[in-house]
Design a protein around this motif. Sequence first.
Motif, mmCIF file in Angstrom:
data_model
loop_
_atom_site.group_PDB
_atom_site.id
_atom_site.type_symbol
_atom_site.label_atom_id
_atom_site.label_comp_id
_atom_site.label_asym_id
_atom_site.label_seq_id
_atom_site.Cartn_x
_atom_site.Cartn_y
_atom_site.Cartn_z
ATOM 1 N N PRO A 140 30.116 70.060 5.484
ATOM 2 C CA PRO A 140 31.082 70.036 4.376
ATOM 3 C C PRO A 140 30.768 71.134 3.366
ATOM 4 C CG PRO A 140 30.071 67.879 4.688
ATOM 5 C CD PRO A 140 29.338 68.832 5.579
ATOM 6 N N LYS A 141 31.801 71.760 2.883
ATOM 7 C CA LYS A 141 31.595 72.829 1.906
ATOM 8 C C LYS A 141 32.368 72.500 0.641
ATOM 9 C CE LYS A 141 31.211 77.556 1.114
ATOM 10 N NZ LYS A 141 31.181 78.918 1.561
ATOM 11 N N PHE A 142 31.714 72.603 -0.490
ATOM 12 C CA PHE A 142 32.443 72.308 -1.721
ATOM 13 C C PHE A 142 32.109 73.304 -2.812
ATOM 14 C CE2 PHE A 142 28.530 70.277 -2.977
ATOM 15 C CZ PHE A 142 28.101 69.600 -1.838
ATOM 16 N N ALA A 143 33.148 73.594 -3.593
ATOM 17 C CA ALA A 143 32.990 74.577 -4.661
ATOM 18 C C ALA A 143 32.494 73.917 -5.939
ATOM 19 C CB ALA A 143 34.327 75.271 -4.912
ATOM 20 N N ASN A 144 32.649 72.608 -6.035
ATOM 21 C CA ASN A 144 32.227 71.927 -7.260
ATOM 22 C C ASN A 144 31.897 70.470 -6.937
ATOM 23 O OD1 ASN A 144 34.699 70.370 -7.295
ATOM 24 N ND2 ASN A 144 35.709 72.245 -7.969
ATOM 25 N N ILE A 194 25.135 66.476 -5.650
ATOM 26 C CA ILE A 194 25.174 66.363 -4.194
ATOM 27 C C ILE A 194 24.938 67.761 -3.640
ATOM 28 C CG2 ILE A 194 26.599 65.708 -2.225
ATOM 29 C CD1 ILE A 194 28.169 63.883 -4.172
ATOM 30 N N GLN A 195 23.976 67.867 -2.749
ATOM 31 C CA GLN A 195 23.565 69.191 -2.266
ATOM 32 C C GLN A 195 24.076 69.467 -0.854
ATOM 33 O OE1 GLN A 195 22.187 71.242 -4.172
ATOM 34 N NE2 GLN A 195 21.346 69.980 -5.823
ATOM 35 N N ALA A 221 32.671 67.504 -3.934
ATOM 36 C CA ALA A 221 31.561 66.828 -3.241
ATOM 37 C C ALA A 221 31.786 65.317 -3.274
ATOM 38 C CB ALA A 221 30.232 67.189 -3.904
ATOM 39 N N LYS A 222 32.234 64.807 -4.397
ATOM 40 C CA LYS A 222 32.449 63.357 -4.510
ATOM 41 C C LYS A 222 33.603 62.911 -3.611
ATOM 42 C CE LYS A 222 30.472 62.929 -9.113
ATOM 43 N NZ LYS A 222 30.621 64.147 -9.948
ATOM 44 N N LEU A 223 34.643 63.725 -3.540
ATOM 45 C CA LEU A 223 35.762 63.386 -2.652
ATOM 46 C C LEU A 223 35.301 63.341 -1.195
ATOM 47 C CD1 LEU A 223 38.551 65.576 -4.298
ATOM 48 C CD2 LEU A 223 38.430 63.072 -4.289
ATOM 49 N N LEU A 224 34.479 64.295 -0.817
ATOM 50 C CA LEU A 224 33.949 64.310 0.551
ATOM 51 C C LEU A 224 33.066 63.099 0.798
ATOM 52 C CD1 LEU A 224 33.318 68.132 0.693
ATOM 53 C CD2 LEU A 224 34.556 66.869 2.466
ATOM 54 N N ALA A 225 32.304 62.704 -0.216
ATOM 55 C CA ALA A 225 31.456 61.510 -0.091
ATOM 56 C C ALA A 225 32.335 60.275 0.124
ATOM 57 C CB ALA A 225 30.589 61.351 -1.335
ATOM 58 N N TYR A 240 24.063 60.695 -1.441
ATOM 59 C CA TYR A 240 24.751 60.855 -2.735
ATOM 60 C C TYR A 240 24.536 59.606 -3.588
ATOM 61 C CZ TYR A 240 28.393 58.088 -0.436
ATOM 62 O OH TYR A 240 29.068 57.114 0.235
ATOM 63 N N PRO A 241 24.581 59.774 -4.901
ATOM 64 C CA PRO A 241 24.409 58.627 -5.792
ATOM 65 C C PRO A 241 25.683 57.773 -5.800
ATOM 66 C CG PRO A 241 24.642 60.671 -7.062
ATOM 67 C CD PRO A 241 24.767 61.052 -5.630
#
Length: 288
Positions: free
Chosen positions: A179-183, A4-5, A187-191, A201-202
């Motif tokens: 949204p900003k994510f370190a890993n 996720i970018q 990213a998946k939690l934000l999704a 996102y997939p």
Amino acid sequence: MADIQWFPGHMAKALRLISEKMPQVDIVFELVDARIPYSSQNPEVAATTGNKPRLLIITKADLADPNITQQWIDYFKQHGLPAIALDSRGNKIKHQLTTTVQRILKDKIEAEQSKGMKKRAIRAMCVGVPNVGKSTLLNHLVGKNVATTANRPGVTTGQQWLRSSADLELLDTPGVLWPKFANQDQAKLLAISGAIKDSLYPKDDVALYALRYLRQHRPQELMNRYHLQDRDLDDAVSDADLLLTITRKMGFRDDYDRASERLIFELRRGKLGRISLESPRYLNESQD
Ligand SMILES: Nc1nc2c(ncn2[C@@H]2O[C@H](COP(=O)(O)OP(=O)(O)O)[C@@H](O)[C@H]2O)c(=O)[nH]1
Ligand SMILES: [Mg+2]
């Protein structure tokens, strides 16, 4: 697996817009999602708002585990950030927020009054990632009537202050944070929370991540919602096989993309129960 970018260009613009408003603001309402208070917080906010007082508003508390939410409030307080949890649509939040900001800004208010300045409303700006509840909170605090009267023709500036109570005004446009994510876990939690556009996102990767979390931390809720049995969650069953079982239970045959989407949306809307996806206790694990 597709990552996720995110795009730092958008982020820079959002932060610039927020920092432009800072001189007019007494306090920043930083909204985070109660299911993921850590991952939905944007670390750049502190730098952008400078010395401005901040109140962390943990939204969607009605969807999260109340015990874990209380642990988060304590966690943020220990880190010097006052925090309250609420349902943005709830009763009494106007009063609760007004008294909280008055407490935080007590010294500033007293200093102004001792200089002979007239009593005035405190001005706040809401900021937060998409879907955290900024518009809901704003609408609830100012109410329809106030919002329309403030929106009178002839007012040409792009921004206006909307009155919530005699003591509190809010900037009409909330600050949308990228949204900003370190890993990729963050990213998946934000999704799952809805902060990342659903087309970006997939679905299957995110659903598998959710399933892994649920079978470990909230197996009963997972079993109840999808009519699963103990053997469906046996250690020998892979996450992918569990997803297939759920797909069939949903009546989607082998369309696990469709099932993935439904699982994510149901979890997001609280259909599985009040589930927190992060706790201060797992913070060290999830940061690895
Ligand atoms: N259950 C619950 N839903 C909320 C809460 N706040 C917002 N929502 C819902 O979350 C979604 C996104 O809210 P919105 O205000 O548009 O978020 P924004 O993108 O930050 O402006 C909407 O469907 C709201 O109804 C809350 O405190 N509890
Ligand atoms: Mg909005």
